[in-house]
Design a protein around this motif. Structure first.
Motif, PDB file in Angstrom:
ATOM      1  N   GLY A  11       8.865  46.146  18.017  1.00 33.38           N
ATOM      2  CA  GLY A  11       7.458  45.643  17.532  1.00 33.38           C
ATOM      3  C   GLY A  11       6.588  45.931  18.730  1.00 33.38           C
ATOM      4  N   HIS A  59       8.457  56.882  11.599  1.00 33.66           N
ATOM      5  CA  HIS A  59       7.296  56.362  10.611  1.00 33.66           C
ATOM      6  C   HIS A  59       6.080  55.948  11.386  1.00 33.66           C
ATOM      7  CE1 HIS A  59       9.201  52.936  12.215  1.00 33.66           C
ATOM      8  NE2 HIS A  59       8.125  51.939  11.670  1.00 33.66           N
ATOM      9  N   ASP A  63       4.432  50.843  16.949  1.00 30.48           N
ATOM     10  CA  ASP A  63       5.693  50.750  18.077  1.00 30.48           C
ATOM     11  C   ASP A  63       6.332  52.014  18.062  1.00 30.48           C
ATOM     12  OD1 ASP A  63       6.352  49.488  15.602  1.00 30.48           O
ATOM     13  OD2 ASP A  63       8.200  48.945  16.539  1.00 30.48           O
ATOM     14  N   HIS A  64       5.970  53.099  17.274  1.00 35.53           N
ATOM     15  CA  HIS A  64       7.080  54.150  17.161  1.00 35.53           C
ATOM     16  C   HIS A  64       5.993  55.302  17.121  1.00 35.53           C
ATOM     17  CE1 HIS A  64      10.703  52.121  15.396  1.00 35.53           C
ATOM     18  NE2 HIS A  64       9.652  51.184  15.161  1.00 35.53           N
ATOM     19  N   ASP A 159      13.343  52.443  11.520  1.00 37.55           N
ATOM     20  CA  ASP A 159      13.116  50.955  11.169  1.00 37.55           C
ATOM     21  C   ASP A 159      13.567  50.969   9.529  1.00 37.55           C
ATOM     22  OD1 ASP A 159      12.059  50.275  13.615  1.00 37.55           O
ATOM     23  OD2 ASP A 159      10.327  49.581  12.826  1.00 37.55           O
ATOM     24  N   HIS A 216      15.771  48.649  19.087  1.00 41.26           N
ATOM     25  CA  HIS A 216      14.920  47.682  18.292  1.00 41.26           C
ATOM     26  C   HIS A 216      15.182  46.293  18.506  1.00 41.26           C
ATOM     27  CE1 HIS A 216      11.885  47.019  15.225  1.00 41.26           C
ATOM     28  NE2 HIS A 216      11.137  48.078  15.776  1.00 41.26           N
TER      29      HIS A 216
HETATM   30 ZN   LIG Z   1       9.565  49.182  14.727  1.00 41.57          ZN
END
Ligand SMILES: [Zn+2]
Ligand SMILES: [Zn+2]
Length: 253
Positions: A11, A59, A63-64, A159, A216
Protein backbone atom coordinates in the motif's frame (compact mmCIF):
# COMPACT_ATOMS: atom_id res chain seq x y z
CA UNK A 1 16.67 -15.90 -14.02
CA UNK A 2 17.49 -13.48 -11.22
CA UNK A 3 14.91 -11.74 -9.02
CA UNK A 4 15.80 -8.67 -6.97
CA UNK A 5 13.29 -7.19 -4.51
CA UNK A 6 13.31 -3.40 -4.87
CA UNK A 7 10.46 -2.95 -2.43
CA UNK A 8 7.67 -4.99 -0.92
CA UNK A 9 5.59 -2.92 1.53
CA UNK A 10 1.82 -3.15 1.01
CA UNK A 11 0.00 0.00 0.00
CA UNK A 12 2.68 2.53 0.89
CA UNK A 13 6.43 2.74 1.21
CA UNK A 14 7.74 2.45 4.75
CA UNK A 15 10.81 4.40 5.91
CA UNK A 16 13.08 1.52 4.94
CA UNK A 17 11.17 -0.43 2.29
CA UNK A 18 9.56 0.99 -0.88
CA UNK A 19 6.17 -0.21 -2.11
CA UNK A 20 6.00 -3.08 -4.65
CA UNK A 21 8.72 -3.38 -7.26
CA UNK A 22 11.03 -6.10 -8.58
CA UNK A 23 13.89 -6.38 -11.03
CA UNK A 24 13.93 -9.56 -13.13
CA UNK A 25 17.08 -10.29 -15.12
CA UNK A 26 17.97 -13.10 -17.47
CA UNK A 27 21.11 -12.84 -19.60
CA UNK A 28 20.96 -9.45 -21.32
CA UNK A 29 17.27 -8.96 -20.55
CA UNK A 30 16.11 -6.74 -17.69
CA UNK A 31 12.50 -6.19 -16.66
CA UNK A 32 11.07 -3.83 -14.04
CA UNK A 33 8.04 -5.62 -12.64
CA UNK A 34 5.80 -3.17 -10.81
CA UNK A 35 6.98 0.38 -10.27
CA UNK A 36 5.72 1.11 -6.76
CA UNK A 37 6.51 4.20 -4.75
CA UNK A 38 10.23 4.41 -3.98
CA UNK A 39 11.35 1.63 -6.32
CA UNK A 40 12.83 3.77 -9.11
CA UNK A 41 15.82 4.81 -6.99
CA UNK A 42 16.37 1.21 -5.91
CA UNK A 43 16.13 0.05 -9.52
CA UNK A 44 18.78 2.58 -10.52
CA UNK A 45 21.17 1.11 -7.94
CA UNK A 46 21.12 -2.16 -9.87
CA UNK A 47 20.73 -1.22 -13.55
CA UNK A 48 20.75 1.85 -15.77
CA UNK A 49 16.98 2.45 -16.09
CA UNK A 50 17.58 3.57 -19.68
CA UNK A 51 18.59 0.03 -20.62
CA UNK A 52 15.43 -1.73 -19.41
CA UNK A 53 13.79 -4.02 -21.95
CA UNK A 54 10.30 -3.56 -20.51
CA UNK A 55 8.20 -2.50 -17.56
CA UNK A 56 5.39 -4.84 -16.49
CA UNK A 57 2.65 -3.30 -14.35
CA UNK A 58 0.33 -5.69 -12.55
CA UNK A 59 -2.20 -2.88 -12.06
CA UNK A 60 -2.38 0.87 -11.67
CA UNK A 61 -2.83 1.32 -7.93
CA UNK A 62 -0.22 3.88 -6.90
CA UNK A 63 1.81 1.43 -4.81
CA UNK A 64 2.51 -0.53 -8.03
CA UNK A 65 2.93 2.18 -10.68
CA UNK A 66 3.71 5.65 -9.30
CA UNK A 67 7.48 5.44 -9.91
CA UNK A 68 6.88 4.95 -13.63
CA UNK A 69 6.88 8.75 -13.63
CA UNK A 70 10.46 8.60 -12.32
CA UNK A 71 11.44 6.54 -15.36
CA UNK A 72 9.54 8.94 -17.62
CA UNK A 73 11.50 11.91 -16.26
CA UNK A 74 14.79 10.03 -16.49
CA UNK A 75 14.18 9.18 -20.15
CA UNK A 76 12.63 12.50 -21.20
CA UNK A 77 14.64 15.08 -19.27
CA UNK A 78 17.53 13.18 -17.68
CA UNK A 79 20.21 10.80 -18.94
CA UNK A 80 17.67 9.19 -21.35
CA UNK A 81 18.26 5.70 -22.72
CA UNK A 82 17.28 3.27 -25.42
CA UNK A 83 13.81 4.77 -26.03
CA UNK A 84 11.02 4.01 -26.29
CA UNK A 85 10.86 1.48 -23.48
CA UNK A 86 7.92 -0.91 -23.62
CA UNK A 87 5.37 -0.71 -20.79
CA UNK A 88 2.76 -3.45 -20.45
CA UNK A 89 -0.27 -2.65 -18.30
CA UNK A 90 -3.74 -4.10 -17.81
CA UNK A 91 -6.92 -2.76 -19.38
CA UNK A 92 -7.25 1.01 -19.05
CA UNK A 93 -3.78 1.35 -17.51
CA UNK A 94 -2.09 3.30 -20.33
CA UNK A 95 -4.88 5.92 -20.48
CA UNK A 96 -4.94 6.24 -16.71
CA UNK A 97 -1.17 6.85 -16.53
CA UNK A 98 -1.16 9.23 -19.51
CA UNK A 99 -3.89 11.34 -17.94
CA UNK A 100 -1.81 11.83 -14.79
CA UNK A 101 1.07 13.03 -17.01
CA UNK A 102 -1.42 15.23 -18.97
CA UNK A 103 -0.01 13.47 -22.04
CA UNK A 104 -1.59 13.73 -25.45
CA UNK A 105 -0.59 11.23 -28.17
CA UNK A 106 2.20 13.61 -29.28
CA UNK A 107 3.48 14.23 -25.74
CA UNK A 108 7.04 13.17 -24.78
CA UNK A 109 5.50 10.72 -22.32
CA UNK A 110 4.33 8.68 -25.29
CA UNK A 111 7.60 8.96 -27.20
CA UNK A 112 9.87 7.67 -24.41
CA UNK A 113 7.41 5.03 -23.16
CA UNK A 114 5.60 2.68 -25.54
CA UNK A 115 2.44 1.37 -23.89
CA UNK A 116 0.60 -1.85 -24.62
CA UNK A 117 -2.54 -3.04 -22.90
CA UNK A 118 -2.40 -6.70 -21.96
CA UNK A 119 -5.23 -8.98 -20.89
CA UNK A 120 -5.57 -12.27 -19.02
CA UNK A 121 -4.57 -15.05 -21.43
CA UNK A 122 -2.11 -12.86 -23.36
CA UNK A 123 1.48 -13.99 -23.91
CA UNK A 124 4.42 -11.77 -24.86
CA UNK A 125 8.19 -12.09 -25.16
CA UNK A 126 10.61 -9.63 -23.61
CA UNK A 127 14.10 -10.47 -24.82
CA UNK A 128 14.69 -14.06 -23.74
CA UNK A 129 11.85 -14.07 -21.22
CA UNK A 130 8.42 -15.45 -22.09
CA UNK A 131 5.62 -13.78 -20.17
CA UNK A 132 2.02 -14.88 -19.71
CA UNK A 133 -0.76 -13.04 -17.91
CA UNK A 134 -3.69 -14.30 -15.85
CA UNK A 135 -6.65 -12.71 -14.14
CA UNK A 136 -6.31 -11.30 -10.63
CA UNK A 137 -9.25 -10.46 -8.35
CA UNK A 138 -8.90 -6.79 -7.45
CA UNK A 139 -11.06 -3.61 -7.56
CA UNK A 140 -9.27 -2.45 -10.75
CA UNK A 141 -8.09 -4.55 -13.75
CA UNK A 142 -5.12 -6.52 -12.43
CA UNK A 143 -2.89 -9.31 -13.67
CA UNK A 144 -1.08 -12.38 -12.45
CA UNK A 145 2.28 -12.62 -14.26
CA UNK A 146 4.23 -15.77 -15.19
CA UNK A 147 7.80 -15.45 -16.46
CA UNK A 148 9.64 -18.37 -18.07
CA UNK A 149 13.30 -18.18 -19.08
CA UNK A 150 16.09 -20.74 -19.43
CA UNK A 151 13.93 -23.47 -17.92
CA UNK A 152 13.19 -21.40 -14.78
CA UNK A 153 9.74 -20.10 -13.87
CA UNK A 154 8.76 -17.18 -11.64
CA UNK A 155 5.10 -16.37 -10.98
CA UNK A 156 4.01 -13.07 -9.42
CA UNK A 157 0.54 -12.65 -7.96
CA UNK A 158 0.33 -8.87 -8.17
CA UNK A 159 -2.54 -7.86 -5.86
CA UNK A 160 -5.36 -10.37 -5.78
CA UNK A 161 -8.06 -11.84 -3.62
CA UNK A 162 -9.03 -15.52 -3.62
CA UNK A 163 -10.51 -17.00 -6.80
CA UNK A 164 -7.96 -15.71 -9.34
CA UNK A 165 -6.01 -17.61 -12.00
CA UNK A 166 -3.02 -17.68 -9.65
CA UNK A 167 -2.92 -21.40 -8.78
CA UNK A 168 -3.24 -22.44 -12.47
CA UNK A 169 -0.65 -19.88 -13.53
CA UNK A 170 1.73 -21.03 -10.80
CA UNK A 171 1.51 -24.73 -11.71
CA UNK A 172 4.99 -26.20 -11.22
CA UNK A 173 6.71 -22.80 -10.88
CA UNK A 174 10.14 -22.71 -9.27
CA UNK A 175 9.25 -19.57 -7.32
CA UNK A 176 5.86 -18.09 -6.46
CA UNK A 177 6.15 -14.45 -5.38
CA UNK A 178 2.79 -14.03 -3.70
CA UNK A 179 1.04 -11.22 -1.93
CA UNK A 180 0.05 -11.85 1.67
CA UNK A 181 -1.55 -8.58 2.69
CA UNK A 182 -3.69 -10.07 5.45
CA UNK A 183 -2.49 -11.85 8.59
CA UNK A 184 -4.57 -14.40 10.46
CA UNK A 185 -7.71 -16.26 9.47
CA UNK A 186 -10.16 -14.82 6.90
CA UNK A 187 -13.61 -13.99 8.26
CA UNK A 188 -16.62 -12.12 6.86
CA UNK A 189 -15.00 -8.73 7.57
CA UNK A 190 -11.78 -9.60 5.69
CA UNK A 191 -11.06 -7.60 2.55
CA UNK A 192 -11.93 -9.79 -0.47
CA UNK A 193 -9.28 -8.32 -2.80
CA UNK A 194 -6.14 -9.49 -1.00
CA UNK A 195 -4.86 -12.84 0.28
CA UNK A 196 -4.05 -14.01 3.77
CA UNK A 197 -0.63 -15.59 4.26
CA UNK A 198 -2.42 -18.92 4.80
CA UNK A 199 -4.21 -18.54 1.46
CA UNK A 200 -0.87 -17.80 -0.24
CA UNK A 201 0.39 -21.05 1.29
CA UNK A 202 -2.66 -22.94 0.00
CA UNK A 203 -2.08 -21.65 -3.54
CA UNK A 204 1.59 -22.68 -3.35
CA UNK A 205 0.63 -26.15 -2.13
CA UNK A 206 -2.04 -26.61 -4.82
CA UNK A 207 0.28 -25.43 -7.60
CA UNK A 208 3.20 -27.53 -6.36
CA UNK A 209 5.69 -24.68 -6.55
CA UNK A 210 9.31 -25.06 -5.47
CA UNK A 211 9.46 -22.04 -3.19
CA UNK A 212 7.00 -19.45 -1.87
CA UNK A 213 8.14 -15.88 -1.26
CA UNK A 214 5.62 -13.71 0.57
CA UNK A 215 5.36 -10.05 -0.39
CA UNK A 216 3.05 -6.99 -0.11
CA UNK A 217 3.09 -7.20 3.68
CA UNK A 218 2.03 -4.07 5.57
CA UNK A 219 4.53 -1.81 7.32
CA UNK A 220 2.86 -2.52 10.67
CA UNK A 221 2.84 -6.31 10.25
CA UNK A 222 5.50 -8.82 11.30
CA UNK A 223 6.56 -10.71 8.15
CA UNK A 224 7.79 -13.66 10.22
CA UNK A 225 4.27 -14.21 11.57
CA UNK A 226 3.03 -14.34 7.95
CA UNK A 227 5.82 -16.76 6.99
CA UNK A 228 4.75 -18.99 9.89
CA UNK A 229 1.11 -18.92 8.78
CA UNK A 230 2.01 -19.85 5.19
CA UNK A 231 4.43 -22.56 6.36
CA UNK A 232 1.60 -24.21 8.27
CA UNK A 233 -0.15 -25.07 4.98
CA UNK A 234 2.68 -25.20 2.39
CA UNK A 235 5.10 -28.10 2.68
CA UNK A 236 7.89 -26.33 0.72
CA UNK A 237 10.23 -23.50 1.62
CA UNK A 238 8.63 -20.15 2.55
CA UNK A 239 10.54 -16.87 2.56
CA UNK A 240 9.83 -13.16 2.85
CA UNK A 241 10.53 -10.66 0.05
CA UNK A 242 12.78 -8.50 2.16
CA UNK A 243 13.92 -5.32 0.44
CA UNK A 244 17.23 -6.04 -1.33
CA UNK A 245 16.72 -9.80 -1.46
CA UNK A 246 18.28 -11.36 -4.54
CA UNK A 247 17.32 -14.81 -5.70
CA UNK A 248 18.89 -16.87 -8.48
CA UNK A 249 16.04 -19.00 -9.82
CA UNK A 250 17.40 -22.23 -11.20
CA UNK A 251 15.21 -24.14 -13.58
CA UNK A 252 15.62 -27.58 -15.04
CA UNK A 253 17.07 -26.15 -18.26
ZN1 LIG B 1 -0.85 -3.05 -3.64
ZN1 LIG C 1 -3.79 -2.97 -5.53
Amino acid sequence: MKLTVLGSTAGTPSRTNPASGYLVEHGETSIWMDAGTGTFMELARHVDPGTLDAVLLSHTHVDHCSDLFGLYGYLAYGPSGDVPIKVFAPEGGPDHLASFARATAEHTFNSVLDFDEVFPGDAISVGDVNVRFGDAIHPVPALVTRLDAGGATLVYSGDTGPGSDLAEMAEGADVLLCEASIAGIRDERSYPFHLTAGEAGEVAERAGVGQLILTHIGALMDPQVSVGEASAVFSGDVGYAEQGLTLEIEGDG
